[in-house]
Design an enzyme around this catalytic site. Structure first.
Site, PDB file in Angstrom:
ATOM      1  CD  GLU A 112      29.556   4.719  -9.598  1.00  0.00           C
ATOM      2  OE1 GLU A 112      28.725   3.832  -9.355  1.00  0.00           O
ATOM      3  OE2 GLU A 112      30.266   5.258  -8.726  1.00  0.00           O
ATOM      4  CG  ASP A 157      28.266   7.854  -7.779  1.00  0.00           C
ATOM      5  OD1 ASP A 157      28.515   8.660  -8.690  1.00  0.00           O
ATOM      6  OD2 ASP A 157      27.290   7.082  -7.779  1.00  0.00           O
ATOM      7  CG  ASP A 200      28.471   6.290  -3.075  1.00  0.00           C
ATOM      8  OD1 ASP A 200      29.387   5.733  -3.713  1.00  0.00           O
ATOM      9  OD2 ASP A 200      27.303   6.356  -3.495  1.00  0.00           O
ATOM     10  CG  ASP A 239      27.782   0.992  -3.514  1.00  0.00           C
ATOM     11  OD1 ASP A 239      28.323   0.020  -2.943  1.00  0.00           O
ATOM     12  OD2 ASP A 239      26.561   1.194  -3.492  1.00  0.00           O
TER      13      ASP A 239
END
Length: 629
Positions: free
Chosen positions: A420, A493, A495, A497
């Site tokens: 991303e 990532d 996390d 998101d």
């Protein structure tokens, strides 16, 4: 120079071939092969039910490594086999290609025709005890690794009849032995669906599950189709029986674009389809094309509809029972090869034509559904061609501008990392092996393909970049041979998101490139969330739980914990050592254990109906105290 002589030739006796090469008989020694042992015994009991000798089957799980299957069929023969001094039971459990299904008359219909099922289970079991209730008594014998441990024992008198088999798979053959309870329950339920009135009871961990369906596959198709999605009030149902074939089909159409077909032959799931599926698809296509043309329903610009248009949104269950010799492909029976395509085609076509002509209101609804699919196909053809590129490496100019390709042209060793953002892409390019690892950064969260129209999906720049980089196109024109990378790795990532972006990508691949998943090409990277420095030692943790575990092992030594904000903020050396280096990294391979449940899950969590997600969150919220949101 090495020699190759007669002394080097080895002849495997009895069940030795099974233990030497188990994959030839059960596919693999993974969980799939382990459970194939259960299906072999279950299918024998189902064969008894198919032929009218059994109406109840019981499955009992004893912990994680032992299982019992019991039926009230005729029981295994126990009289002395005519060519030996051994009992028929011992012959069946210790000799390949032995059984009562080669002789006409014993079984009109059967899923097990090769005569290896019981012997294979016996050969691959550390212990197996078979009990036969027949002729007024209980008869039992115990085996280990394909060898009888005692002689056939005549037990107590009984008026009951049937077979009971308890076995424990051999840990020397199977690296991990653990029953998939969910899978066994689903298999039991599907067998009950396919055999009207058959009762199957499963006992596991103190719970009892009973499956019995008087309407058979009509109950089945209503279960797998979410409420309100069918375009007809009831599923269409066809049943036909003659001396050689009994055909049972239930099908319907929804407004969804995906196709769900479950096919069975003699109660065996044919995961790779075969003659019955081909006949069914041919029949419905001919019937609907004839109806649309006769009613003059085609709009301008569309000359005809095709099979792809007809199967869009189709949900179907095809169940055939064949007498005599049934031709399956392989011992695991994944595909039906028997020549019945034209018979199924004829029955389905005439039945559907009759329904369409006598229920024209519903017929027009289905016809319009098919025409809509044809319009979408024609409208999106140009867009598909725009994103469909040849895989030949000489056409590098057609690759997305943001793709940092690898130098290797060997698919098996080449990897594509989808990450991303440009920042993460920059770190990844510094950390990669340029020879075998390509990097494609995408911009944030891609389109949710579950709720978007096909035209909008194909016009999306990020999706175009992914499709162009892979080089194989998308369904229904996906060309597996042109796939450019052996591994496609989603690297987002660590996390919430990042998980959301990963989920959106998974949705796209499942809906438009499912073969990547079925052929084991799709993976999820596991970048760390934390770095723990303790003196000269460095540790990495993917989540809080792993971080606490590492800290607890430091025994009070001083340490520092750093949290990575994202892949773009991670030093390339850390990214390389933890996530991209083939020797150190951990990848999660994306697999589909059950297409039916996977389809329902994507529809529930990613579809247009928000109520499904709201209900899911309410049900699951109790399991989460702290969420990283």
């Amino acid at each position: 120079m090495s020699t190759y002589q007669a002394k080097d030739i080895q002849i495997l006796e009895g069940l030795e071939p099974v233990r030497k090469r188990p994959g030839m008989y059960i596919g693999s020694t993974s969980s799939t092969g382990l459970h194939h042992l259960v299906w072999e015994i279950l299918d024998n009991s189902v064969d008894e039910a198919l032929n009218g000798h059994c109406n109840h089957i019981e499955i009992t799980l004893h912990g994680e490594d032992e299982i019992t299957l019991k039926d009230n069929g005729r029981g295994i023969p126990v009289d002395t086999f005519r060519k030996t001094k051994k009992s028929a039971m011992e012959i069946l459990f210790t000799t390949l290609h032995s059984g009562g299904k080669f002789q006409e008359g014993n079984y009109k219909v059967s899923g097990g025709l090769h005569g290896v099922g019981m012997a294979v289970v016996c050969a691959l079991s550390e212990s197996l005890t078979a009990t036969s209730r027949r002729d007024g008594f209980e008869w039992s014998q115990t085996y280990s690794c394909g060898q009888p441990q005692d002689k056939l024992k005549k037990g107590k008198a009984t008026r009951n009849h049937g077979t009971e088999i308890t076995f424990r798979p051999d840990p020397k053959i199977f690296p991990k032995i653990a029953w998939n309870v969910k899978g066994i329950l689903e298999q039991a339920e599907s067998k009950a669906f396919l055999n009207k009135g058959l009762k199957i009871t499963v006992h596991e961990n103190g719970s009892t599950h009973v499956f019995q369906y008087p309407e058979g596959i009509k109950d089945f198709i209503q279960k797998i189709t979410p409420a309100g999605q069918s375009l007809t009030p009831e599923p269409l149902y066809v049943e036909k029986e003659d001396k050689q074939l009994r055909l049972e089909v239930a099908f319907l159409w929804t407004s969804k674009t995906d196709t769900v077909i479950h096919s069975y032959a003699n109660a065996i799931k044919t995961v790779d389809g075969g003659a019955h599926e081909s006949g069914f698809r041919n029949g419905i296509t001919k019937a609907l094309k004839a109806y649309i043309e006769r009613r003059n329903l085609l709009p301008k610009g569309i000359s005809s509809v095709n099979g792809d248009d007809v199967k869009e949104g189709l949900v179907a269950i095809i169940n055939v029972y064949l007498q005599g010799d049934v031709e399956f492909q392989g011992q695991t029976k994944g595909r039906l090869n028997s020549d019945i395509t034209s018979q199924v085609d004829s029955v389905v076509r005439h039945s559907l034509e009759d329904f369409l002509n006598t229920h024209q209101t519903q017929g027009d609804i289905l016809a319009n559904r098919i025409i809509l699919a044809a319009q979408a196909r024609i409208a999106s053809r140009q867009a598909k061609e725009a994103v469909h590129r040849k895989s030949n490496v000489s056409h590098r100019l057609n690759l997305p501008g943001k793709l940092s390709d690898c130098s290797s042209t060997v698919r098996e060793e080449s990897e594509l990392f989808i990450c991303e953002g440009d920042s993460a892409g920059g770190s990844s390019k510094q950390a990669r092996d340029r020879k075998t690892q390509a990097i494609l950064p995408i911009r944030g969260k891609i389109l949710n393909v579950e709720t978007a129209t096909k035209d909008k999906i194909l016009a999306n720049q990020e999706i175009q970049n992914i499709v162009s980089a892979l080089g194989a196109g998308i369904e229904p024109h996906f060309n597996y041979e042109k796939l450019r990378y052996g591994k496609i790795i989603l690297m987002t990532d660590a996390d919430v998101d990042g998980a959301h972006i990963c989920t959106l990508l998974l949705t796209f691949f499942y809906r438009f490139m499912p073969r990547l998943i079925h052929e084991n090409h799709l993976y999820i990277a596991q970048p760390p969330l934390y770095r723990i420095d303790a003196g000269k030692k460095t540790f990495y943790a993917v989540d809080d739980k792993e971080k606490e575990k590492i800290v607890s092992k430091l025994n009070g030594a001083k340490y520092e914990v750093g949290r990575f904000k994202g892949l773009g903020e991670m030093p390339s050396v850390d990214l390389k050592n933890t996530t991209m280096n083939k020797d150190n990294r951990t990848l999660i391979r994306v697999t589909i254990a059950d297409d039916q449940n996977t389809n329902v899950t994507f529809d529930k969590l990613m579809g247009k109906d928000a109520q499904n997600r709201f209900k899911f969150i309410k049900e699951k919220a109790v399991f989460f105290q702290d969420l990283d949101i």
